[in-house]
Scaffold this active site. Structure first.
Site, PDB file in Angstrom:
ATOM      1  N   ASP A  30      17.591 -11.196 -39.830  1.00 10.53           N
ATOM      2  CA  ASP A  30      16.871 -10.237 -39.007  1.00 10.53           C
ATOM      3  C   ASP A  30      17.175 -10.406 -37.521  1.00 10.53           C
ATOM      4  OD1 ASP A  30      15.757  -9.219 -41.271  1.00 10.53           O
ATOM      5  OD2 ASP A  30      13.720  -9.948 -40.902  1.00 10.53           O
ATOM      6  N   GLY A  31      17.357 -11.649 -37.057  1.00 10.24           N
ATOM      7  CA  GLY A  31      17.633 -11.872 -35.642  1.00 10.24           C
ATOM      8  C   GLY A  31      18.929 -11.214 -35.198  1.00 10.24           C
ATOM      9  N   ARG A  47      -1.809 -23.552 -17.899  1.00 14.97           N
ATOM     10  CA  ARG A  47      -3.159 -23.311 -18.383  1.00 14.97           C
ATOM     11  C   ARG A  47      -3.269 -21.885 -18.919  1.00 14.97           C
ATOM     12  NH1 ARG A  47      -5.874 -25.103 -12.851  1.00 14.97           N
ATOM     13  NH2 ARG A  47      -4.045 -23.944 -12.175  1.00 14.97           N
ATOM     14  N   GLY A 107       6.294  -9.847 -37.290  1.00  8.36           N
ATOM     15  CA  GLY A 107       6.942 -10.951 -36.586  1.00  8.36           C
ATOM     16  C   GLY A 107       5.918 -11.863 -35.946  1.00  8.36           C
TER      17      GLY A 107
END
Length: 283
Positions: free
Chosen positions: A66-67, A151, A182
């Site tokens: 898929d990538g 943070r 995904g």
């Protein structure tokens, strides 16, 4: 169809072997194979620069997973060239054609007898100081997330100019229907059928637990303004390209003008792929 582009997972020996056979098969039928240049070097061939392929190809074959297909989709989407994705490993959500189905499916494509799924894409821009500094078209998603030591990130969010909320979270995922299975799914986002037209916003580990994923109509424009100062925040598109963000940056996401056209397998449907990939019904 006279010219067929070939993309592949470059360093996978299986792809190199299959590509060699595919090139010979095409040439025997008088079809010109357009091999992407980076991959062609691994085959000892002269190739075509990737940016030149959209103007030349009638259809594209993607070998890998898929990538690899998502990368090709960003390149080919503006020309809406049909993409035949061949999965050489485990079943993929996008590369659902098996190696055994490759040549029968190609024969059908050459005869004009094939089924295409048209997938909505996203247009993503980043504005900084009133200027557009980044613009891209993606198939799956746009993700804003913090660096390893950052943070919680504050992100003011608007839909069609109307204030939605200020997310305080580890990040935010804006996905297309195709991208719903995904990263968004991993963050507890909804599974959206790929034929639907919509956008999904999924917060990543929100500080306020009532901040849940939301599904919006496809005509919506989502605007995110980064409020956090002195934080390491990054924008990633399709998990493959991106940029560092700064306080005050504005990210806009909307439906792209063009679509990705995927050649589909005739031997399986979307729900079969879903059950198999997610192992539904197994104990």
């Amino acid at each position: 169809m006279k010219k067929i582009a070939i993309f592949a997972k470059v360093h996978d020996p299986r792809c190199q072997g299959v590509a060699g056979e595919l090139i010979a098969w095409l040439e025997q039928r008088g079809i010109v194979p357009l091999v992407e240049a980076h991959f062609a070097r691994h085959l000892g061939l002269s190739g075509i620069a990737s940016e030149d392929i959209p103007d030349l190809a009638d259809i594209a074959v993607v070998l890998g997973g898929d990538g690899t297909l998502i990368s090709a989709a960003r390149l080919l989407g503006a020309r809406e060239i049909p993409i035949l994705g061949v999965n050489l490993g485990s079943l993929g959500f996008l590369t659902e054609i098996t190696l055994d189905e490759l040549y029968p499916t190609l024969e059908a494509c050459l005869d004009g007898d094939y089924r295409v799924s048209e997938r909505m894409m996203l247009a993503v821009t980043v504005e900084r100081g009133g200027d557009t500094v980044f613009s891209h078209r993606v198939l799956n998603d746009a993700v804003i997330n913090k660096g390893a030591l950052a943070r919680i990130v504050d992100m003011e969010s608007l839909v069609n100019g109307h204030y939605l909320t200020t997310y305080k979270s580890d990040g935010l995922i804006i996905s297309s229907p195709t991208g719903s299975t995904g990263y968004s799914l991993s963050a507890n986002g909804p599974i959206v059928h790929p034929d639907l037209e919509c956008l999904t916003i999924t917060p990543i580990c929100p500080h306020t637990l009532t901040n849940r994923p939301i599904v919006l109509e496809a005509s919506s424009e989502i605007t995110i303004r980064l409020i956090s100062k002195d934080e390491d925040v990054y924008l990633t598109l399709d998990g493959q390209v991106g940029m560092d963000l700064k306080c005050g940056d504005i990210i806009r996401v909307r439906r792209a003008e063009h679509r990705t056209r995927l050649v589909m397998s005739r031997s399986k449907d979307y729900f079969e792929v879903l059950r198999t990939k997610l192992k539904w019904g197994e104990r």
